[in-house]
Design a protein around this motif. Structure first.
Motif, mmCIF file in Angstrom:
data_model
loop_
_atom_site.group_PDB
_atom_site.id
_atom_site.type_symbol
_atom_site.label_atom_id
_atom_site.label_comp_id
_atom_site.label_asym_id
_atom_site.label_seq_id
_atom_site.Cartn_x
_atom_site.Cartn_y
_atom_site.Cartn_z
ATOM 1 N N LEU A 7 0.846 -1.180 0.000
ATOM 2 C CA LEU A 7 0.000 0.000 0.000
ATOM 3 C C LEU A 7 0.879 1.226 0.000
ATOM 4 O O LEU A 7 1.896 1.285 0.659
ATOM 5 C CB LEU A 7 -0.872 0.016 1.251
ATOM 6 N N ALA A 8 0.479 2.218 -0.744
ATOM 7 C CA ALA A 8 1.292 3.416 -0.849
ATOM 8 C C ALA A 8 1.117 4.329 0.361
ATOM 9 O O ALA A 8 2.024 5.024 0.754
ATOM 10 C CB ALA A 8 0.940 4.161 -2.121
ATOM 11 N N GLY A 9 -0.046 4.324 0.951
ATOM 12 C CA GLY A 9 -0.333 5.282 2.018
ATOM 13 C C GLY A 9 0.522 5.063 3.253
ATOM 14 O O GLY A 9 0.769 3.937 3.641
ATOM 15 N N ALA A 10 0.975 6.159 3.857
ATOM 16 C CA ALA A 10 1.728 6.025 5.099
ATOM 17 C C ALA A 10 0.759 5.623 6.192
ATOM 18 O O ALA A 10 -0.409 5.966 6.152
ATOM 19 C CB ALA A 10 2.398 7.343 5.443
ATOM 20 N N GLY A 11 1.246 4.882 7.151
ATOM 21 C CA GLY A 11 0.418 4.558 8.291
ATOM 22 C C GLY A 11 -0.408 3.303 8.125
ATOM 23 O O GLY A 11 -1.133 2.907 9.012
ATOM 24 N N ALA A 12 -0.316 2.673 6.992
ATOM 25 C CA ALA A 12 -1.045 1.417 6.826
ATOM 26 C C ALA A 12 -0.246 0.508 5.909
ATOM 27 O O ALA A 12 0.322 0.944 4.929
ATOM 28 C CB ALA A 12 -2.414 1.668 6.230
ATOM 29 N N LEU A 51 14.370 2.306 -9.453
ATOM 30 C CA LEU A 51 15.159 3.346 -8.799
ATOM 31 C C LEU A 51 14.728 4.677 -9.395
ATOM 32 O O LEU A 51 14.842 4.878 -10.607
ATOM 33 C CB LEU A 51 16.658 3.129 -9.035
ATOM 34 N N ARG A 52 14.218 5.562 -8.543
ATOM 35 C CA ARG A 52 13.620 6.789 -9.051
ATOM 36 C C ARG A 52 14.102 8.016 -8.298
ATOM 37 O O ARG A 52 14.471 7.925 -7.135
ATOM 38 C CB ARG A 52 12.098 6.743 -8.886
ATOM 39 N N ILE A 53 14.013 9.157 -8.967
ATOM 40 C CA ILE A 53 14.217 10.442 -8.311
ATOM 41 C C ILE A 53 12.951 10.739 -7.524
ATOM 42 O O ILE A 53 11.844 10.528 -8.026
ATOM 43 C CB ILE A 53 14.486 11.531 -9.370
ATOM 44 N N GLY A 54 13.121 11.221 -6.298
ATOM 45 C CA GLY A 54 11.944 11.484 -5.477
ATOM 46 C C GLY A 54 11.961 12.875 -4.871
ATOM 47 O O GLY A 54 12.970 13.583 -4.906
ATOM 48 N N ALA A 55 10.817 13.260 -4.346
ATOM 49 C CA ALA A 55 10.692 14.469 -3.532
ATOM 50 C C ALA A 55 10.045 13.995 -2.246
ATOM 51 O O ALA A 55 8.939 13.460 -2.266
ATOM 52 C CB ALA A 55 9.825 15.501 -4.237
ATOM 53 N N HIS A 56 10.758 14.143 -1.142
ATOM 54 C CA HIS A 56 10.307 13.504 0.095
ATOM 55 C C HIS A 56 10.362 14.480 1.263
ATOM 56 O O HIS A 56 11.356 15.181 1.445
ATOM 57 C CB HIS A 56 11.200 12.290 0.376
ATOM 58 N N GLN A 71 9.243 4.197 -4.498
ATOM 59 C CA GLN A 71 8.608 5.267 -3.722
ATOM 60 C C GLN A 71 9.592 6.427 -3.616
ATOM 61 O O GLN A 71 10.666 6.370 -4.201
ATOM 62 C CB GLN A 71 8.177 4.757 -2.350
ATOM 63 N N SER A 72 9.239 7.456 -2.856
ATOM 64 C CA SER A 72 10.066 8.671 -2.898
ATOM 65 C C SER A 72 11.369 8.549 -2.121
ATOM 66 O O SER A 72 12.337 9.251 -2.412
ATOM 67 C CB SER A 72 9.265 9.863 -2.374
#
Ligand code: C2O
Ligand code: CU
Ligand code: CU
Length: 488
Positions: A7-12, A51-56, A71-72
Protein backbone atom coordinates in the motif's frame (compact mmCIF):
# COMPACT_ATOMS: atom_id res chain seq x y z
CA UNK A 1 0.19 -9.26 -9.13
CA UNK A 2 0.12 -10.65 -5.65
CA UNK A 3 3.77 -9.93 -5.04
CA UNK A 4 3.38 -6.24 -5.53
CA UNK A 5 0.81 -6.04 -2.87
CA UNK A 6 2.00 -3.02 -0.99
CA UNK A 7 0.00 0.00 0.00
CA UNK A 8 1.29 3.42 -0.85
CA UNK A 9 -0.33 5.28 2.02
CA UNK A 10 1.73 6.02 5.10
CA UNK A 11 0.42 4.56 8.29
CA UNK A 12 -1.04 1.42 6.83
CA UNK A 13 0.53 -1.68 5.37
CA UNK A 14 -0.21 -5.32 5.10
CA UNK A 15 1.54 -8.60 4.96
CA UNK A 16 -0.78 -10.67 2.86
CA UNK A 17 0.84 -14.05 2.79
CA UNK A 18 1.31 -16.27 5.78
CA UNK A 19 -1.39 -16.65 8.30
CA UNK A 20 -1.67 -13.25 9.87
CA UNK A 21 -3.00 -10.15 8.22
CA UNK A 22 -3.06 -6.79 9.86
CA UNK A 23 -3.76 -3.19 9.18
CA UNK A 24 -2.14 -0.82 11.59
CA UNK A 25 -3.96 1.97 13.31
CA UNK A 26 -3.26 5.27 11.68
CA UNK A 27 -2.22 7.63 14.40
CA UNK A 28 -0.15 10.73 14.08
CA UNK A 29 3.58 10.33 14.50
CA UNK A 30 3.30 6.57 14.57
CA UNK A 31 6.29 4.66 13.23
CA UNK A 32 6.05 5.17 9.46
CA UNK A 33 5.41 1.74 8.01
CA UNK A 34 7.50 0.94 5.01
CA UNK A 35 5.36 -0.89 2.48
CA UNK A 36 5.91 -4.62 2.31
CA UNK A 37 6.71 -6.24 -1.01
CA UNK A 38 5.71 -9.73 -0.18
CA UNK A 39 7.36 -12.47 -2.16
CA UNK A 40 7.06 -15.10 0.52
CA UNK A 41 4.06 -16.37 -1.38
CA UNK A 42 4.98 -17.88 -4.75
CA UNK A 43 6.22 -15.11 -7.06
CA UNK A 44 4.55 -14.85 -10.44
CA UNK A 45 6.24 -12.68 -13.00
CA UNK A 46 9.23 -10.55 -12.14
CA UNK A 47 9.69 -8.53 -8.97
CA UNK A 48 10.04 -4.92 -10.06
CA UNK A 49 12.23 -2.46 -8.25
CA UNK A 50 12.38 0.98 -9.82
CA UNK A 51 15.16 3.35 -8.80
CA UNK A 52 13.62 6.79 -9.05
CA UNK A 53 14.22 10.44 -8.31
CA UNK A 54 11.94 11.48 -5.48
CA UNK A 55 10.69 14.47 -3.53
CA UNK A 56 10.31 13.50 0.09
CA UNK A 57 9.26 15.34 3.24
CA UNK A 58 11.19 14.01 6.22
CA UNK A 59 8.89 15.95 8.51
CA UNK A 60 10.35 19.43 8.12
CA UNK A 61 7.40 20.57 5.98
CA UNK A 62 9.62 20.91 2.90
CA UNK A 63 10.34 18.38 0.21
CA UNK A 64 13.93 17.23 -0.21
CA UNK A 65 15.53 15.90 -3.38
CA UNK A 66 15.83 12.19 -2.78
CA UNK A 67 16.16 8.82 -4.43
CA UNK A 68 13.75 6.02 -3.75
CA UNK A 69 12.92 2.50 -4.80
CA UNK A 70 9.27 2.18 -5.88
CA UNK A 71 8.61 5.27 -3.72
CA UNK A 72 10.07 8.67 -2.90
CA UNK A 73 12.61 7.58 -0.31
CA UNK A 74 14.08 4.17 0.63
CA UNK A 75 12.56 0.97 -0.75
CA UNK A 76 9.92 -1.51 0.36
CA UNK A 77 10.52 -4.20 2.97
CA UNK A 78 11.07 -7.20 0.72
CA UNK A 79 9.87 -10.33 2.45
CA UNK A 80 11.06 -13.62 0.99
CA UNK A 81 11.27 -17.26 1.99
CA UNK A 82 14.16 -19.72 2.03
CA UNK A 83 14.09 -21.94 -1.05
CA UNK A 84 12.75 -19.31 -3.44
CA UNK A 85 14.56 -17.96 -6.46
CA UNK A 86 13.66 -14.34 -6.89
CA UNK A 87 13.36 -12.96 -10.41
CA UNK A 88 14.19 -9.31 -9.79
CA UNK A 89 13.89 -6.59 -12.37
CA UNK A 90 15.79 -3.54 -11.19
CA UNK A 91 15.27 -0.52 -13.46
CA UNK A 92 17.32 2.62 -13.20
CA UNK A 93 15.27 5.78 -13.81
CA UNK A 94 17.93 8.04 -12.28
CA UNK A 95 20.22 10.29 -14.29
CA UNK A 96 23.28 8.43 -13.05
CA UNK A 97 24.70 4.93 -12.97
CA UNK A 98 23.58 2.86 -9.99
CA UNK A 99 23.83 -0.65 -8.59
CA UNK A 100 21.77 -2.60 -6.06
CA UNK A 101 23.62 -4.92 -3.70
CA UNK A 102 21.89 -7.55 -1.54
CA UNK A 103 23.76 -7.07 1.72
CA UNK A 104 23.79 -10.24 3.81
CA UNK A 105 22.56 -12.66 1.16
CA UNK A 106 24.51 -15.86 0.54
CA UNK A 107 24.44 -15.77 -3.24
CA UNK A 108 26.84 -16.15 -6.18
CA UNK A 109 28.97 -13.18 -7.23
CA UNK A 110 27.16 -12.56 -10.51
CA UNK A 111 23.92 -11.63 -8.75
CA UNK A 112 25.48 -9.88 -5.75
CA UNK A 113 24.85 -6.39 -7.09
CA UNK A 114 28.29 -5.07 -6.24
CA UNK A 115 30.19 -2.39 -8.17
CA UNK A 116 30.67 -4.68 -11.20
CA UNK A 117 26.94 -4.97 -11.87
CA UNK A 118 26.32 -1.40 -12.95
CA UNK A 119 22.88 -0.41 -14.14
CA UNK A 120 23.10 2.49 -16.58
CA UNK A 121 20.28 5.07 -16.70
CA UNK A 122 17.20 3.68 -18.44
CA UNK A 123 18.61 0.15 -18.17
CA UNK A 124 17.21 -2.82 -16.31
CA UNK A 125 19.18 -5.47 -14.42
CA UNK A 126 17.40 -8.82 -14.07
CA UNK A 127 19.22 -11.15 -11.69
CA UNK A 128 17.75 -14.46 -10.52
CA UNK A 129 18.54 -14.44 -6.81
CA UNK A 130 18.43 -17.84 -5.07
CA UNK A 131 17.54 -17.68 -1.38
CA UNK A 132 19.30 -20.63 0.23
CA UNK A 133 19.94 -19.21 3.68
CA UNK A 134 17.65 -19.35 6.68
CA UNK A 135 15.87 -16.60 8.59
CA UNK A 136 17.95 -13.41 8.52
CA UNK A 137 17.64 -9.65 8.52
CA UNK A 138 19.30 -8.33 5.40
CA UNK A 139 19.22 -5.14 3.40
CA UNK A 140 19.84 -3.86 -0.05
CA UNK A 141 21.55 -0.68 -1.12
CA UNK A 142 23.46 1.12 -3.82
CA UNK A 143 27.08 -0.02 -4.23
CA UNK A 144 28.21 2.18 -7.11
CA UNK A 145 31.96 2.55 -7.05
CA UNK A 146 32.86 6.00 -5.69
CA UNK A 147 29.20 6.98 -5.27
CA UNK A 148 27.78 4.64 -2.66
CA UNK A 149 27.76 7.21 0.15
CA UNK A 150 25.82 9.85 -1.82
CA UNK A 151 23.35 7.40 -3.31
CA UNK A 152 22.57 5.65 -0.03
CA UNK A 153 22.26 9.00 1.75
CA UNK A 154 19.71 10.11 -0.84
CA UNK A 155 17.67 6.98 -0.26
CA UNK A 156 18.83 3.97 -2.27
CA UNK A 157 18.40 1.41 0.51
CA UNK A 158 15.80 -0.98 1.87
CA UNK A 159 15.29 -3.99 4.11
CA UNK A 160 15.05 -7.61 3.00
CA UNK A 161 13.66 -10.17 5.44
CA UNK A 162 14.38 -13.81 4.79
CA UNK A 163 11.95 -16.13 6.55
CA UNK A 164 11.96 -19.91 6.75
CA UNK A 165 9.57 -22.57 8.06
CA UNK A 166 10.99 -22.30 11.56
CA UNK A 167 10.89 -18.52 11.73
CA UNK A 168 7.34 -18.39 10.38
CA UNK A 169 6.12 -20.87 12.96
CA UNK A 170 8.25 -19.52 15.82
CA UNK A 171 6.43 -18.36 18.90
CA UNK A 172 7.23 -14.71 18.22
CA UNK A 173 5.20 -11.65 17.32
CA UNK A 174 4.84 -11.24 13.57
CA UNK A 175 1.92 -8.98 12.84
CA UNK A 176 3.49 -6.21 10.83
CA UNK A 177 2.67 -2.74 12.04
CA UNK A 178 0.99 -4.04 15.19
CA UNK A 179 3.56 -5.97 17.20
CA UNK A 180 6.28 -6.38 14.57
CA UNK A 181 8.09 -3.31 13.23
CA UNK A 182 10.96 -2.67 10.86
CA UNK A 183 13.08 0.33 11.89
CA UNK A 184 15.56 1.86 9.47
CA UNK A 185 17.65 4.24 11.57
CA UNK A 186 19.63 7.02 9.88
CA UNK A 187 21.27 10.30 10.78
CA UNK A 188 20.62 13.28 8.54
CA UNK A 189 21.31 16.98 8.25
CA UNK A 190 18.79 19.56 7.05
CA UNK A 191 19.49 23.08 5.84
CA UNK A 192 17.65 26.24 6.98
CA UNK A 193 14.80 25.48 4.57
CA UNK A 194 14.39 21.96 5.91
CA UNK A 195 15.98 20.30 2.91
CA UNK A 196 18.25 17.29 3.13
CA UNK A 197 21.89 18.32 3.28
CA UNK A 198 25.04 16.41 2.42
CA UNK A 199 28.21 18.43 2.32
CA UNK A 200 31.52 16.81 1.61
CA UNK A 201 34.02 18.56 3.82
CA UNK A 202 37.49 17.22 4.61
CA UNK A 203 36.10 16.06 7.91
CA UNK A 204 33.32 14.11 6.23
CA UNK A 205 35.84 12.45 3.92
CA UNK A 206 37.87 11.49 6.95
CA UNK A 207 35.23 10.43 9.48
CA UNK A 208 32.32 9.67 7.21
CA UNK A 209 29.12 11.70 7.21
CA UNK A 210 27.51 12.25 10.60
CA UNK A 211 24.18 14.06 10.76
CA UNK A 212 22.64 15.49 13.89
CA UNK A 213 19.03 14.46 13.24
CA UNK A 214 17.73 10.95 13.80
CA UNK A 215 15.39 9.72 11.08
CA UNK A 216 13.29 6.54 11.32
CA UNK A 217 11.94 5.00 8.10
CA UNK A 218 12.39 8.36 6.39
CA UNK A 219 10.78 10.49 9.10
CA UNK A 220 12.39 12.64 11.78
CA UNK A 221 12.22 11.03 15.25
CA UNK A 222 10.68 10.73 17.75
CA UNK A 223 7.70 8.55 16.92
CA UNK A 224 4.82 7.70 19.23
CA UNK A 225 3.51 4.22 18.70
CA UNK A 226 0.45 2.62 20.27
CA UNK A 227 0.93 -1.08 20.84
CA UNK A 228 -1.04 -3.92 22.41
CA UNK A 229 -0.16 -5.32 25.82
CA UNK A 230 2.34 -8.03 24.94
CA UNK A 231 5.69 -8.64 23.34
CA UNK A 232 6.78 -6.26 20.60
CA UNK A 233 9.33 -7.24 17.97
CA UNK A 234 11.66 -4.71 16.35
CA UNK A 235 13.81 -5.52 13.31
CA UNK A 236 16.39 -2.77 13.31
CA UNK A 237 18.86 -1.63 10.64
CA UNK A 238 21.57 0.97 11.18
CA UNK A 239 21.52 2.48 7.68
CA UNK A 240 23.68 5.46 8.62
CA UNK A 241 26.58 6.26 6.31
CA UNK A 242 29.02 6.23 9.19
CA UNK A 243 27.49 6.65 12.61
CA UNK A 244 27.58 4.12 15.41
CA UNK A 245 24.27 4.11 17.26
CA UNK A 246 23.84 3.00 20.85
CA UNK A 247 20.35 1.75 21.62
CA UNK A 248 18.72 1.34 25.01
CA UNK A 249 15.28 1.29 26.60
CA UNK A 250 14.10 3.95 29.01
CA UNK A 251 12.99 1.18 31.37
CA UNK A 252 14.59 -2.23 31.55
CA UNK A 253 16.79 -4.00 29.04
CA UNK A 254 16.46 -4.79 25.35
CA UNK A 255 16.01 -8.47 24.62
CA UNK A 256 18.10 -9.32 21.56
CA UNK A 257 16.94 -12.37 19.61
CA UNK A 258 18.81 -12.11 16.32
CA UNK A 259 21.78 -10.52 14.58
CA UNK A 260 22.58 -9.87 10.89
CA UNK A 261 22.48 -13.48 9.75
CA UNK A 262 19.88 -15.15 11.96
CA UNK A 263 18.53 -16.00 15.39
CA UNK A 264 20.84 -16.18 18.37
CA UNK A 265 20.98 -19.45 20.26
CA UNK A 266 18.91 -17.92 23.02
CA UNK A 267 17.77 -14.41 23.77
CA UNK A 268 20.24 -12.01 25.34
CA UNK A 269 19.38 -9.10 27.58
CA UNK A 270 21.36 -5.96 26.91
CA UNK A 271 21.17 -2.59 28.62
CA UNK A 272 22.93 -1.09 25.64
CA UNK A 273 23.08 -2.36 22.10
CA UNK A 274 25.85 -0.89 20.01
CA UNK A 275 25.08 -0.89 16.29
CA UNK A 276 27.76 -0.03 13.75
CA UNK A 277 26.84 1.35 10.35
CA UNK A 278 25.37 -1.51 8.31
CA UNK A 279 24.50 -3.79 11.25
CA UNK A 280 21.11 -5.30 11.98
CA UNK A 281 19.58 -6.67 15.17
CA UNK A 282 16.21 -8.12 16.07
CA UNK A 283 14.94 -7.29 19.54
CA UNK A 284 11.90 -7.83 21.72
CA UNK A 285 10.47 -5.43 24.22
CA UNK A 286 7.96 -6.53 26.80
CA UNK A 287 4.95 -4.21 26.97
CA UNK A 288 3.25 -6.26 29.64
CA UNK A 289 5.43 -4.84 32.39
CA UNK A 290 5.19 -1.17 31.41
CA UNK A 291 2.28 1.00 30.26
CA UNK A 292 4.76 3.12 28.44
CA UNK A 293 8.39 2.68 27.52
CA UNK A 294 10.77 4.25 25.03
CA UNK A 295 13.48 3.12 22.67
CA UNK A 296 16.36 5.53 23.00
CA UNK A 297 19.19 6.10 20.58
CA UNK A 298 22.49 7.75 21.39
CA UNK A 299 24.01 9.45 18.35
CA UNK A 300 27.12 10.33 20.32
CA UNK A 301 30.46 9.61 18.78
CA UNK A 302 31.88 6.55 20.36
CA UNK A 303 34.73 8.51 21.89
CA UNK A 304 32.23 10.78 23.58
CA UNK A 305 30.05 7.85 24.57
CA UNK A 306 32.96 6.05 26.15
CA UNK A 307 33.79 9.12 28.20
CA UNK A 308 30.19 9.76 29.08
CA UNK A 309 29.87 6.16 30.16
CA UNK A 310 32.78 6.56 32.52
CA UNK A 311 31.17 9.70 33.86
CA UNK A 312 27.75 8.05 33.82
CA UNK A 313 26.18 10.70 31.60
CA UNK A 314 24.72 9.20 28.46
CA UNK A 315 23.22 11.38 25.80
CA UNK A 316 20.39 9.25 24.47
CA UNK A 317 17.37 10.73 22.73
CA UNK A 318 13.94 9.20 22.51
CA UNK A 319 13.47 7.44 19.18
CA UNK A 320 10.09 5.79 19.75
CA UNK A 321 7.71 6.03 22.68
CA UNK A 322 5.58 2.92 22.96
CA UNK A 323 2.27 3.25 24.76
CA UNK A 324 -0.09 0.39 25.52
CA UNK A 325 -3.44 0.75 23.82
CA UNK A 326 -5.22 -1.63 26.19
CA UNK A 327 -5.70 -4.41 23.65
CA UNK A 328 -4.39 -7.88 24.34
CA UNK A 329 -1.27 -8.56 22.33
CA UNK A 330 1.19 -11.36 21.82
CA UNK A 331 1.40 -13.05 25.18
CA UNK A 332 4.20 -15.57 24.63
CA UNK A 333 7.18 -16.02 26.89
CA UNK A 334 10.58 -14.51 26.22
CA UNK A 335 12.25 -17.29 24.24
CA UNK A 336 15.22 -19.05 25.78
CA UNK A 337 15.81 -21.46 22.90
CA UNK A 338 15.77 -19.80 19.50
CA UNK A 339 18.06 -21.86 17.30
CA UNK A 340 20.54 -24.70 17.31
CA UNK A 341 23.46 -22.31 16.85
CA UNK A 342 26.62 -24.10 17.96
CA UNK A 343 29.67 -22.32 19.37
CA UNK A 344 32.11 -21.19 16.67
CA UNK A 345 34.91 -23.73 16.21
CA UNK A 346 38.12 -22.09 14.93
CA UNK A 347 39.75 -25.54 14.48
CA UNK A 348 37.86 -26.09 11.23
CA UNK A 349 39.66 -23.18 9.59
CA UNK A 350 41.80 -24.15 6.57
CA UNK A 351 43.82 -20.96 6.48
CA UNK A 352 44.18 -17.48 7.81
CA UNK A 353 44.31 -14.12 6.01
CA UNK A 354 45.32 -10.75 7.37
CA UNK A 355 43.86 -7.37 6.49
CA UNK A 356 45.04 -3.96 7.61
CA UNK A 357 42.65 -1.04 7.17
CA UNK A 358 44.54 2.16 6.52
CA UNK A 359 43.29 5.74 6.37
CA UNK A 360 46.11 7.88 5.08
CA UNK A 361 47.37 6.86 1.66
CA UNK A 362 49.27 10.07 1.04
CA UNK A 363 49.48 12.39 -1.94
CA UNK A 364 51.45 10.02 -4.17
CA UNK A 365 48.71 7.43 -4.30
CA UNK A 366 45.93 10.05 -4.55
CA UNK A 367 46.01 10.53 -8.34
CA UNK A 368 46.17 6.80 -8.94
CA UNK A 369 43.31 6.10 -6.56
CA UNK A 370 41.18 8.75 -8.25
CA UNK A 371 41.97 7.28 -11.68
CA UNK A 372 40.74 3.94 -10.32
CA UNK A 373 37.36 5.50 -9.53
CA UNK A 374 37.81 6.04 -5.81
CA UNK A 375 36.30 9.23 -4.42
CA UNK A 376 38.41 10.96 -1.79
CA UNK A 377 39.49 14.13 -0.14
CA UNK A 378 43.25 14.51 0.32
CA UNK A 379 44.41 10.94 -0.02
CA UNK A 380 43.07 7.45 -0.57
CA UNK A 381 42.19 4.89 2.03
CA UNK A 382 43.51 1.38 1.66
CA UNK A 383 43.48 -2.23 2.71
CA UNK A 384 46.92 -3.83 2.92
CA UNK A 385 48.49 -0.80 1.25
CA UNK A 386 46.17 -0.77 -1.77
CA UNK A 387 43.19 1.42 -2.59
CA UNK A 388 40.31 -0.41 -4.30
CA UNK A 389 40.88 -1.20 -7.97
CA UNK A 390 38.09 -2.73 -10.02
CA UNK A 391 40.32 -4.90 -12.22
CA UNK A 392 42.61 -6.21 -9.49
CA UNK A 393 41.66 -9.34 -7.52
CA UNK A 394 43.14 -9.10 -4.05
CA UNK A 395 42.36 -12.55 -2.66
CA UNK A 396 41.38 -15.92 -4.10
CA UNK A 397 39.40 -18.22 -1.85
CA UNK A 398 38.65 -21.91 -2.34
CA UNK A 399 34.98 -22.75 -2.62
CA UNK A 400 33.54 -24.26 0.62
CA UNK A 401 36.65 -23.48 2.64
CA UNK A 402 36.39 -22.13 6.15
CA UNK A 403 38.94 -19.45 6.97
CA UNK A 404 39.90 -17.07 9.72
CA UNK A 405 40.12 -13.45 8.61
CA UNK A 406 42.10 -11.22 10.95
CA UNK A 407 41.55 -7.50 10.55
CA UNK A 408 43.25 -4.56 12.20
CA UNK A 409 43.04 -0.80 11.76
CA UNK A 410 45.16 2.30 12.13
CA UNK A 411 42.71 4.15 14.37
CA UNK A 412 39.01 5.02 14.64
CA UNK A 413 36.28 2.41 14.38
CA UNK A 414 35.81 0.73 10.98
CA UNK A 415 32.85 -1.64 10.62
CA UNK A 416 34.20 -4.35 8.30
CA UNK A 417 31.88 -6.29 6.00
CA UNK A 418 32.33 -9.34 3.73
CA UNK A 419 30.02 -10.12 0.82
CA UNK A 420 28.37 -13.42 0.00
CA UNK A 421 28.53 -15.06 3.43
CA UNK A 422 27.87 -14.86 7.12
CA UNK A 423 30.56 -15.33 9.72
CA UNK A 424 31.08 -15.72 13.43
CA UNK A 425 33.10 -13.18 15.37
CA UNK A 426 35.91 -14.84 17.33
CA UNK A 427 37.44 -11.61 18.59
CA UNK A 428 36.32 -8.01 18.27
CA UNK A 429 39.16 -5.58 18.93
CA UNK A 430 41.08 -8.30 20.75
CA UNK A 431 38.15 -9.22 22.99
CA UNK A 432 35.27 -11.67 23.02
CA UNK A 433 32.35 -9.83 21.41
CA UNK A 434 29.25 -8.99 23.47
CA UNK A 435 26.85 -11.97 23.69
CA UNK A 436 24.43 -10.34 21.24
CA UNK A 437 27.21 -10.32 18.60
CA UNK A 438 28.16 -13.99 18.98
CA UNK A 439 25.68 -15.32 16.41
CA UNK A 440 25.69 -15.02 12.60
CA UNK A 441 27.13 -11.73 11.43
CA UNK A 442 28.46 -10.14 8.27
CA UNK A 443 29.84 -7.08 10.05
CA UNK A 444 32.56 -6.79 12.67
CA UNK A 445 33.96 -3.67 14.26
CA UNK A 446 37.69 -3.04 13.90
CA UNK A 447 39.19 -0.38 16.07
CA UNK A 448 42.08 -1.27 18.28
CA UNK A 449 43.49 -4.74 18.52
CA UNK A 450 42.72 -7.54 16.10
CA UNK A 451 39.25 -8.52 15.09
CA UNK A 452 38.91 -12.12 13.93
CA UNK A 453 36.07 -13.81 12.12
CA UNK A 454 35.46 -17.43 11.19
CA UNK A 455 33.95 -17.48 7.74
CA UNK A 456 32.82 -20.14 5.29
CA UNK A 457 32.47 -19.45 1.58
CA UNK A 458 29.54 -21.39 0.14
CA UNK A 459 29.05 -19.39 -3.04
CA UNK A 460 31.25 -18.82 -6.05
CA UNK A 461 32.44 -15.52 -7.44
CA UNK A 462 34.45 -15.16 -10.63
CA UNK A 463 36.97 -12.51 -11.67
CA UNK A 464 34.23 -10.80 -13.63
CA UNK A 465 31.95 -10.66 -10.62
CA UNK A 466 34.08 -10.89 -7.49
CA UNK A 467 32.88 -10.36 -3.92
CA UNK A 468 33.88 -7.26 -1.95
CA UNK A 469 35.17 -6.78 1.55
CA UNK A 470 35.25 -3.27 2.91
CA UNK A 471 34.73 -0.75 5.65
CA UNK A 472 31.01 0.05 5.84
CA UNK A 473 31.62 3.71 6.60
CA UNK A 474 30.42 4.52 3.10
CA UNK A 475 32.78 7.47 2.59
CA UNK A 476 35.69 5.16 3.49
CA UNK A 477 34.45 2.52 1.08
CA UNK A 478 34.15 5.09 -1.73
CA UNK A 479 37.64 6.34 -0.90
CA UNK A 480 39.26 2.97 -1.46
CA UNK A 481 38.99 1.02 1.81
CA UNK A 482 37.70 -1.96 -0.13
CA UNK A 483 39.11 -5.08 -1.76
CA UNK A 484 37.89 -7.92 -3.97
CA UNK A 485 38.04 -11.69 -3.81
CA UNK A 486 37.03 -14.61 -5.97
CA UNK A 487 35.64 -17.92 -4.74
CA UNK A 488 36.25 -20.93 -6.99
CU1 C2O B 1 26.36 -3.20 2.63
CU2 C2O B 1 29.45 -4.06 0.25
O1 C2O B 1 27.87 -3.62 1.43
CU1 CU C 1 27.29 -6.61 1.38
CU1 CU D 1 36.43 2.95 7.82
Amino acid sequence: MRRRNFLAGAGAATIASGTRMAVAANSQNAIPLLPVLDSASEPEGRIKLDLRIGAHDFGTGTNSDTFGINQSYLGPVIRVKQGQTLPFEVSNYLNETATLHWHGLHIPGEVDGGPHQEIMPEQTWSPEVPITQSHSLNWYHSHTHGKTAQQVYKGLAGVMLVEDDDSLSADLPQTYGVDDFVLVLQDKDFDGQGRLNYQLTGRVFENGFKGETLVINGRIAPCKQQVPKGLIRLRILNACNARTLTLSMKEGPLTVIGSDGGFLRSSVEANELEMFAGERYEVLIDMRTFDSNALEVDLGDRERTLLSRVLGIGNPQVAVTFTQNGETGFDGSLPNQLSGLAPADPKISARQRTFRLQMYGGKDLAALAAAWGNFCGDGPMMINGQPMKMDRIDETVRHMDTEIWRISADEDPHPFHIHGCSFRILKQNGKTPPSYAQGWKDMVNVEDGWSEVLVNFKHKASEKAPFMYHCHILEHEDCGMMGQFTVS
